[in-house]
Design a protein around this motif. Structure first.
Motif, PDB file in Angstrom:
ATOM      1  N   SER A 133       4.575   6.197 -20.793  1.00 57.88           N
ATOM      2  CA  SER A 133       5.387   5.893 -19.726  1.00 57.88           C
ATOM      3  C   SER A 133       5.067   6.169 -18.403  1.00 57.88           C
ATOM      4  CB  SER A 133       6.832   6.685 -19.816  1.00 57.88           C
ATOM      5  OG  SER A 133       7.542   6.331 -19.027  1.00 57.88           O
ATOM      6  N   GLU A 134       4.208   7.332 -18.321  1.00 54.39           N
ATOM      7  CA  GLU A 134       3.670   7.710 -16.945  1.00 54.39           C
ATOM      8  C   GLU A 134       2.546   6.692 -16.614  1.00 54.39           C
ATOM      9  OE1 GLU A 134       2.569  11.741 -16.679  1.00 54.39           O
ATOM     10  OE2 GLU A 134       4.480  12.369 -17.259  1.00 54.39           O
ATOM     11  N   MET A 135       1.641   6.239 -17.540  1.00 52.34           N
ATOM     12  CA  MET A 135       0.562   5.396 -17.357  1.00 52.34           C
ATOM     13  C   MET A 135       0.926   3.843 -17.409  1.00 52.34           C
ATOM     14  SD  MET A 135      -1.915   7.373 -16.993  1.00 52.34           S
ATOM     15  CE  MET A 135      -3.157   6.460 -17.037  1.00 52.34           C
ATOM     16  N   SER A 136       2.045   3.681 -17.708  1.00 50.44           N
ATOM     17  CA  SER A 136       2.308   2.254 -17.722  1.00 50.44           C
ATOM     18  C   SER A 136       2.687   1.655 -16.397  1.00 50.44           C
ATOM     19  CB  SER A 136       3.828   1.875 -18.390  1.00 50.44           C
ATOM     20  OG  SER A 136       4.664   2.529 -17.625  1.00 50.44           O
ATOM     21  N   SER A 137       2.563   0.437 -15.982  1.00 49.28           N
ATOM     22  CA  SER A 137       2.498  -0.061 -14.507  1.00 49.28           C
ATOM     23  C   SER A 137       4.065   0.189 -14.135  1.00 49.28           C
ATOM     24  CB  SER A 137       2.433  -1.779 -14.463  1.00 49.28           C
ATOM     25  OG  SER A 137       1.085  -1.972 -14.834  1.00 49.28           O
ATOM     26  N   PRO A 138       4.011   0.873 -12.699  1.00 49.18           N
ATOM     27  CA  PRO A 138       5.444   1.215 -12.245  1.00 49.18           C
ATOM     28  C   PRO A 138       5.782   0.146 -11.763  1.00 49.18           C
ATOM     29  CG  PRO A 138       3.690   1.743 -10.919  1.00 49.18           C
ATOM     30  CD  PRO A 138       2.922   1.288 -12.256  1.00 49.18           C
ATOM     31  N   GLU A 139       7.255  -0.079 -11.621  1.00 50.35           N
ATOM     32  CA  GLU A 139       8.111  -0.853 -11.056  1.00 50.35           C
ATOM     33  C   GLU A 139       8.125  -0.853  -9.369  1.00 50.35           C
ATOM     34  OE1 GLU A 139      12.443  -3.139 -10.895  1.00 50.35           O
ATOM     35  OE2 GLU A 139      12.077  -1.485 -12.136  1.00 50.35           O
ATOM     36  N   PHE A 140       7.978   0.395  -8.886  1.00 47.18           N
ATOM     37  CA  PHE A 140       7.741   0.570  -7.441  1.00 47.18           C
ATOM     38  C   PHE A 140       6.649   1.535  -7.187  1.00 47.18           C
ATOM     39  CE2 PHE A 140      12.326  -0.013  -8.391  1.00 47.18           C
ATOM     40  CZ  PHE A 140      12.533  -0.964  -7.422  1.00 47.18           C
ATOM     41  N   LEU A 141       6.173   1.235  -5.851  1.00 49.08           N
ATOM     42  CA  LEU A 141       4.999   2.057  -5.436  1.00 49.08           C
ATOM     43  C   LEU A 141       5.375   2.503  -4.005  1.00 49.08           C
ATOM     44  CD1 LEU A 141       2.051  -0.123  -6.842  1.00 49.08           C
ATOM     45  CD2 LEU A 141       2.741   2.266  -7.617  1.00 49.08           C
ATOM     46  N   TYR A 142       4.607   3.617  -3.577  1.00 50.09           N
ATOM     47  CA  TYR A 142       4.980   4.231  -2.021  1.00 50.09           C
ATOM     48  C   TYR A 142       3.506   3.972  -1.187  1.00 50.09           C
ATOM     49  CZ  TYR A 142       8.786   6.034  -4.638  1.00 50.09           C
ATOM     50  OH  TYR A 142       9.948   6.452  -5.162  1.00 50.09           O
ATOM     51  N   VAL A 143       3.753   3.487   0.075  1.00 53.74           N
ATOM     52  CA  VAL A 143       2.900   3.434   1.054  1.00 53.74           C
ATOM     53  C   VAL A 143       2.158   4.873   1.450  1.00 53.74           C
ATOM     54  CG1 VAL A 143       1.984   2.602   3.191  1.00 53.74           C
ATOM     55  CG2 VAL A 143       3.675   1.297   1.873  1.00 53.74           C
ATOM     56  N   THR A 144       0.741   4.850   1.162  1.00 52.72           N
ATOM     57  CA  THR A 144       0.223   6.425   1.527  1.00 52.72           C
ATOM     58  C   THR A 144      -0.719   6.373   2.818  1.00 52.72           C
ATOM     59  OG1 THR A 144      -1.742   5.783   0.169  1.00 52.72           O
ATOM     60  CG2 THR A 144       0.165   6.933  -0.990  1.00 52.72           C
ATOM     61  N   ALA A 145      -0.763   5.136   3.292  1.00 52.54           N
ATOM     62  CA  ALA A 145      -1.806   4.974   4.403  1.00 52.54           C
ATOM     63  C   ALA A 145      -0.803   5.625   5.805  1.00 52.54           C
ATOM     64  CB  ALA A 145      -2.157   3.552   4.909  1.00 52.54           C
ATOM     65  N   TYR A 146      -1.234   6.372   6.367  1.00 55.78           N
ATOM     66  CA  TYR A 146      -0.742   7.108   7.523  1.00 55.78           C
ATOM     67  C   TYR A 146      -0.382   6.090   8.751  1.00 55.78           C
ATOM     68  CZ  TYR A 146      -0.802  12.372   6.871  1.00 55.78           C
ATOM     69  OH  TYR A 146      -0.439  13.464   6.250  1.00 55.78           O
ATOM     70  N   SER A 147      -1.426   5.165   8.875  1.00 57.52           N
ATOM     71  CA  SER A 147      -0.948   4.104   9.916  1.00 57.52           C
ATOM     72  C   SER A 147      -0.294   2.922   9.485  1.00 57.52           C
ATOM     73  CB  SER A 147      -2.499   3.603  10.544  1.00 57.52           C
ATOM     74  OG  SER A 147      -3.086   3.106   9.513  1.00 57.52           O
ATOM     75  N   GLY A 148       0.273   2.928   8.323  1.00 59.07           N
ATOM     76  CA  GLY A 148       0.936   1.848   7.674  1.00 59.07           C
ATOM     77  C   GLY A 148      -0.140   0.994   6.974  1.00 59.07           C
ATOM     78  N   LEU A 149       0.682   0.165   6.118  1.00 64.47           N
ATOM     79  CA  LEU A 149      -0.143  -1.014   5.310  1.00 64.47           C
ATOM     80  C   LEU A 149       0.391  -2.297   5.611  1.00 64.47           C
ATOM     81  CD1 LEU A 149      -2.228  -1.125   3.063  1.00 64.47           C
ATOM     82  CD2 LEU A 149      -0.302  -1.050   1.469  1.00 64.47           C
ATOM     83  N   SER A 150      -0.440  -3.113   5.713  1.00 59.61           N
ATOM     84  CA  SER A 150      -0.273  -4.714   5.833  1.00 59.61           C
ATOM     85  C   SER A 150       0.154  -5.363   4.672  1.00 59.61           C
ATOM     86  CB  SER A 150      -1.434  -5.215   6.645  1.00 59.61           C
ATOM     87  OG  SER A 150      -1.602  -4.991   7.693  1.00 59.61           O
ATOM     88  N   LEU A 151       1.341  -6.198   4.811  1.00 55.80           N
ATOM     89  CA  LEU A 151       1.815  -7.010   3.887  1.00 55.80           C
ATOM     90  C   LEU A 151       1.204  -8.567   4.065  1.00 55.80           C
ATOM     91  CD1 LEU A 151       3.680  -7.340   1.210  1.00 55.80           C
ATOM     92  CD2 LEU A 151       5.590  -8.231   3.036  1.00 55.80           C
ATOM     93  N   ARG A 152       0.430  -9.026   3.457  1.00 55.32           N
ATOM     94  CA  ARG A 152      -0.305 -10.308   3.584  1.00 55.32           C
ATOM     95  C   ARG A 152       0.303 -11.505   2.981  1.00 55.32           C
ATOM     96  NH1 ARG A 152      -3.865  -9.429   7.162  1.00 55.32           N
ATOM     97  NH2 ARG A 152      -4.948  -7.258   7.618  1.00 55.32           N
ATOM     98  N   GLU A 153       0.024 -12.648   3.392  1.00 57.92           N
ATOM     99  CA  GLU A 153       0.609 -13.933   2.581  1.00 57.92           C
ATOM    100  C   GLU A 153       0.101 -14.318   1.612  1.00 57.92           C
ATOM    101  OE1 GLU A 153       1.645 -18.706   3.927  1.00 57.92           O
ATOM    102  OE2 GLU A 153       0.317 -17.420   5.344  1.00 57.92           O
ATOM    103  N   PHE A 154      -1.309 -13.940   1.235  1.00 59.36           N
ATOM    104  CA  PHE A 154      -2.190 -14.420   0.257  1.00 59.36           C
ATOM    105  C   PHE A 154      -3.003 -12.968  -0.125  1.00 59.36           C
ATOM    106  CE2 PHE A 154      -1.796 -18.332   2.462  1.00 59.36           C
ATOM    107  CZ  PHE A 154      -1.098 -19.097   1.514  1.00 59.36           C
ATOM    108  N   ASN A 155      -3.423 -13.185  -1.495  1.00 59.53           N
ATOM    109  CA  ASN A 155      -4.076 -11.954  -1.883  1.00 59.53           C
ATOM    110  C   ASN A 155      -5.824 -11.768  -1.425  1.00 59.53           C
ATOM    111  OD1 ASN A 155      -5.154 -14.128  -3.435  1.00 59.53           O
ATOM    112  ND2 ASN A 155      -5.297 -13.211  -5.426  1.00 59.53           N
ATOM    113  N   ASN A 156      -5.870 -11.695  -0.298  1.00 62.70           N
ATOM    114  CA  ASN A 156      -7.268 -11.518   0.427  1.00 62.70           C
ATOM    115  C   ASN A 156      -6.932 -10.747   1.743  1.00 62.70           C
ATOM    116  OD1 ASN A 156      -7.586 -13.437   2.909  1.00 62.70           O
ATOM    117  ND2 ASN A 156      -6.734 -14.532   0.956  1.00 62.70           N
TER     118      ASN A 156
END
Length: 255
Positions: free
Chosen positions: A41-64
C-alpha cells in the motif's frame, strides 16, 4: 415407517457432508501477510502528492521544463496525481525524476516529481514525535524512537525517524523542515567530492556553527549531516539510508 425414517436420515447426512466438503476454510492473516499488505500500500502510486520546493513548483502545460507555466504551486500544496511517470527522464538540482500529470486549483498540467512527495511536509514548529504519529496514520511502517543519555550536567537527547522511502531528497526535505535547517541549503548534488562542507552564508547572531556536511562515494550520497552550535546548545542531524528506508537522527546536547 422405519424405512422412511432411515431414508430421510440418509439424505440429511449426504446434504451435510456435501456442504462441509464445498465450504472453504479461510486461513487467518499472519503478521507477515499484514506487513506485506502495508508495504504494498505504501509503495503503490499515491493519489495525492505534496510540493516540497521552498520557492514553489511550476505547473507546466506539457511534460517538459521549457513548456509554458500554467501556475505556481506554493510549498506544502497538496496536488492530485492524474498520471505518474515511473521512469526517470531528467535531473533537476541533483534530483532524478520526471514530469507527472497533476491537477492543482482546477488546472491540469505537468510538474517535476522530484519536488513532489508522498509525505506531507511538517508544519512550522512541528515536533518530530507528533509528526511521526501523524505519518503513521498513512504509513504504518514509519518508526520513531527517542532516548536520553549523557550526564546530568550535559544531557544528550536523541530522536530517530525512519521513513518508508529510499529517496534521499524526500528525507532531506522532511529533515530540513522538521529540524530547522536554513532553507538556503539546497538538496546536495549526489555528484561531487567525497566530502563537502557547505557553510551557512547568513548565520543568526551568536551562532557559532551552522553547516552542512555531505559525504559521497562513487558519485552517490552516503550521509548528509547538519551541524548547529551556539555557546550553550548544539545539535547534529544525520541522514543515512537503512535498507529500503531513510533514517533521520537528531542528537541534541545541552552544555
Amino acid at each position: 415407517m422405519k424405512k422412511v425414517v432411515f431414508s430421510i436420515l440418509a439424505v440429511a447426512l449426504i446434504f451435510v457432508s456435501c456442504k462441509s466438503e464445498t465450504k472453504e476454510v479461510q486461513p487467518l492473516a499472519t503478521a507477515a501477510d499484514i506487513a506485506l499488505a502495508d508495504t504494498a500500500s505504501e509503495m503503490s502510486s499515491p493519489e495525492f502528492l505534496y510540493v516540497t520546493a521552498y520557492s514553489g513548483l511550476s505547473l507546466r502545460e506539457f511534460n517538459n521544463l521549457n513548456s509554458e507555466r500554467v501556475a505556481k504551486m506554493p510549498y506544502g500544496t497538496k496536488v492530485k496525481v492524474i498520471s505518474s511517470e515511473n521512469n526517470n527522464t531528467m535531473t533537476v538540482g541533483g534530483i532524478k525524476g520526471a514530469m507527472d500529470e497533476i491537477e492543482f486549483n482546477h488546472k491540469k498540467g505537468f510538474a517535476f516529481n522530484g519536488y513532489l512527495s508522498k509525505f506531507f511536509p511538517p508544519e512550522k514548529n512541528s515536533k518530530a514525535k507528533g509528526y511521526a504519529d501523524d505519518l503513521k496514520a498513512l504509513f504504518p511502517s514509519v518508526v520513531y524512537s527517542e532516548s536520553v543519555g549523557g550526564t546530568a550536567s550535559k544531557p544528550i537527547n536523541i530522536e530517530t525517524l525512519e521513513l518508508p522511502t529510499d529517496q534521499w531528497h524526500e528525507a532531506f526535505f522532511v529533515a530540513q523542515r522538521l529540524f530547522d535547517f536554513p532553507k538556503d541549503f539546497a538538496f546536495p548534488n549526489p555528484t561531487g567530492k567525497d566530502e563537502q562542507v557547505i557553510k551557512d552564508k547568513m548565520p543568526e547572531k551568536d551562532v557559532w556553527t551552522s553547516e552542512l556536511i555531505v559525504n559521497r562515494k562513487d558519485d552517490a550520497l552516503t550521509k548528509i549531516a547538519y551541524h548547529y552550535k551556539t555557546k550553550n546548545f548544539g545539535y547534529d542531524v544525520t541522514i543515512t539510508q537503512n535498507g529500503d528506508k531513510m533514517k533521520i537522527e537528531k542528537t541534541e546536547t545541552v552544555e
